[in-house]
Write an enzyme that holds these catalytic residues in place. Structure first.
Site: not given
Ligand code: PEP
Ligand code: MG
Length: 570
Positions: A332, A431, A189, A502, A465, A454-455, A296
């Site tokens: 979200r 995700e 993040h 996203c 991550r 990402n997840d 977010r």
């Molecule tokens: C993701 O997981 O790709 C996502 C957009 O959510 P975050 O990065 O906030 O977990």
């Molecule tokens: Mg995520």
């Protein structure tokens, strides 16, 4: 000159002096002392210093945030002077001849644990505050620096072991030219925040980064993942040239960022922004965002002592929606846990927080807490295209329960006499591989999917991550991930719903033709990346992108995929 190779986290080039950010660990030794009054005098001095620091923090927060947020430091000052705490500490020093560090630590812990045992959320949050004050005093007693970054008073490049999302949020943005961290992965993040702020960042530079001393001249090249300390003249020149070229191209791209992203053969895709605060929404429009694909909402919940009220949330959502007018805004619901901890929620210690009680899992277990957010969203909906998205969905039952709570919240809002928009699209983040695999069934339950790459990458590759050691696995272009996205898009389209991405992949120019070719409808990314992404998409034809997407699906790994895309650039 020292050159370090890290992981690209946020594009751009920056130069400036190093500012070293470090978390101060406070270990407490137990000793027997001979002069209790001298010991207590040390505590008195340390408390006075702590009080001065807290006053300064309170003032800074009042001007940069709000009086409400600043009130937390007032509470910290009260703990500092709490008579019963001081009595316990004085007693331990005078009767047991305990050193003041150990006596203070014990006193703070006794207090904090008493609060926690009451089983009340509000009081548990106070326990975290007490410990925070406790550590401040211990740092002062040990002659250690605070981590409040008050020394950051001139534009600098921040070098750190790692930065948590709350560290990053606390930075005075006027003075941050870029970041580099020894640890951290490309989709942590912190990296996401750097992108949102449009600040160049390199993560995972290794421990050599921490040997650089404060004030050293630093150059960072975000997209190359390069950091140079004490550069020689030739390197400085090269960076100056790169900066010049990059800013010329960026200027041109920004000029056309208000136009749509339409491929050479006429396919238009929607380009929207990922935002983390009402301020981000304003800058999103400047970069050419056509809406918001991911708000977010954690910003409302982090860095504070208690959960935000319905009214407070309503105000924040209204602020974003008013900026965006009738453009789509996908909000979200809360996604904490994982690398985002909230002291007042008492999420508990978990061996694997990313696999734990996170996001929708926690919200469904606390329906009253969750419905506060849902009611605020529903109240903000009239006159806007607000869409609600649930994060970390793994099962159909979770979607159905979330929708049922949303329906309950709607009844509550209407019963209280507030209007609600008739049609509010409801979607899920895809995700977790389970949701990707079951996309055909999920598509019947919702109005849209947004793939959180990402997840999805983290869970598909079993590669945390935030870890730089795992970064070689964390590539969303790996066919193992792309095959799932393909399936999600195909199944979603069969059911007639739209699909976005996203995760950070949506803003990755090398991934753009793949997502385009798979038929993605919406790209949602940190706003500063929008002008470049639109420019890249305009260079492709949909037909060529489809061909590329079909070819890469059978390659072996992410590197091979990226190489293939690079070799077939239009
Ligand atoms: C993701 O997981 O790709 C996502 C957009 O959510 P975050 O990065 O906030 O977990
Ligand atoms: Mg995520």
């Amino acid at each position: 000159m020292i050159k370090l190779k890290g992981i690209p986290a946020s594009n751009g080039i920056a130069s400036g002096p190093a500012y070293i950010f470090h978390h101060t660990e406070v270990g407490v030794k137990r000793e027997t002392i001979s002069d209790p009054s001298a010991e207590l005098a040390r505590l008195e001095i340390a408390r006075n210093t702590a009080r001065d620091q807290l006053k300064a923090l309170k003032k800074k927060t009042e001007t940069e945030a709000s009086a409400e947020e600043a009130a937390i430091f007032e509470a910290h000052m009260m703990f500092l002077d709490d008579p019963s705490l001081l009595e316990i500490v004085a007693d331990a020093v005078q009767t047991q001849h305990l050193n003041v560090e150990a006596a203070w630590f014990d006193g703070i812990e006794t207090f904090a644990q008493q609060m926690e045992m009451m089983g009340d959320e509000y009081l548990s949050a106070r326990a975290a505050d007490i410990r925070d004050v406790g550590k401040r005093v211990l740092r002062i007693l040990g002659g250690k620096d605070d981590t409040d970054l008050s020394g950051l008073a001139a534009p600098s490049i921040i070098l750190a072991q790692d930065l948590t999302p709350s560290d990053t949020a606390r930075l005075d943005k006027r003075y941050v030219l870029g970041f580099a961290t020894a640890e951290g992965g490309p989709t942590s993040h912190t990296a996401i925040l750097a992108k949102a702020l449009g600040l160049p960042a390199v993560v995972g530079c290794g421990s050599a980064l921490l040997e650089i001393s404060a004030g050293t001249e630093i150059l960072i090249h975000g997209s190359q993942g390069e950091l140079v300390a004490s550069p020689d003249e030739a390197t400085k020149k090269r960076y100056e040239q790169l900066t010049g070229e990059a800013s010329r191209v960026a200027e041109l791209e920004l000029k056309s960022s208000g136009d749509h992203a339409i491929t050479k053969d006429g396919r238009q895709v929607e380009i929207v922004a990922n935002v983390g605060s009402p301020n981000d929404a304003v800058s999103a429009l400047k970069y050419g965002a056509e809406g918001i694909g991911l708000l977010r909402t954690e910003f409302l919940y982090l860095e504070r002592a208690t959960a935000p009220s319905e009214e407070e949330q309503l105000e924040a959502y209204n602020a974003v929606l008013n900026v965006m007018g009738e453009r789509p805004v996908v909000v979200r619901t809360l996604d904490v846990g994982g690398d985002k901890q909230l002291d007042y929620l008492d999420l508990g210690k978990e061996a694997n927080p990313f696999l734990g009680w996170r996001a929708i899992r926690m919200c469904l277990d606390r329906p009253d807490f969750f419905k506060t957010q849902l009611r605020a969203l529903l109240r903000a909906s009239p006159g806007h295209d607000l869409r609600i998205m649930f994060p970390m969905i793994a099962t159909l039952d979770e979607v159905r329960r979330s929708k049922a709570l949303l329906a309950e919240a709607r009844q509550e809002v209407l019963a209280a006499g507030h209007p609600v928009a008739d049609k509010i699209q409801v979607g899920i983040m895809v995700e977790i591989p389970a949701a990707a695999q079951m996309a055909d069934l999920f598509a019947k339950e919702v109005d849209f999917f947004s793939v959180g790459t990402n997840d999805l990458t983290q869970y598909t590759m079993a590669a945390e991550r935030t870890s730089e050691k795992m970064a070689y696995l964390a590539d969303p272009c790996h066919p193992a991930v792309v095959r799932q996205i393909k399936r999600v898009i195909e199944e979603g389209h069969k059911a007639g719903i739209w699909i976005g991405v996203c995760g950070e992949m949506a803003g990755d120019p090398e991934a753009a033709p793949i997502l385009l070719g798979l038929g993605l409808d919406e790209f949602s990314l940190a706003a500063p990346g929008i002008p470049h992404l639109k420019a890249v998409l305009r260079e492709w034809s949909y037909r060529d992108a489809q061909k590329i997407a079909a070819e890469i699906i059978n390659l072996e790994n992410g590197q091979a995929v990226r190489e293939h895309v690079r070799n077939h650039k239009p």
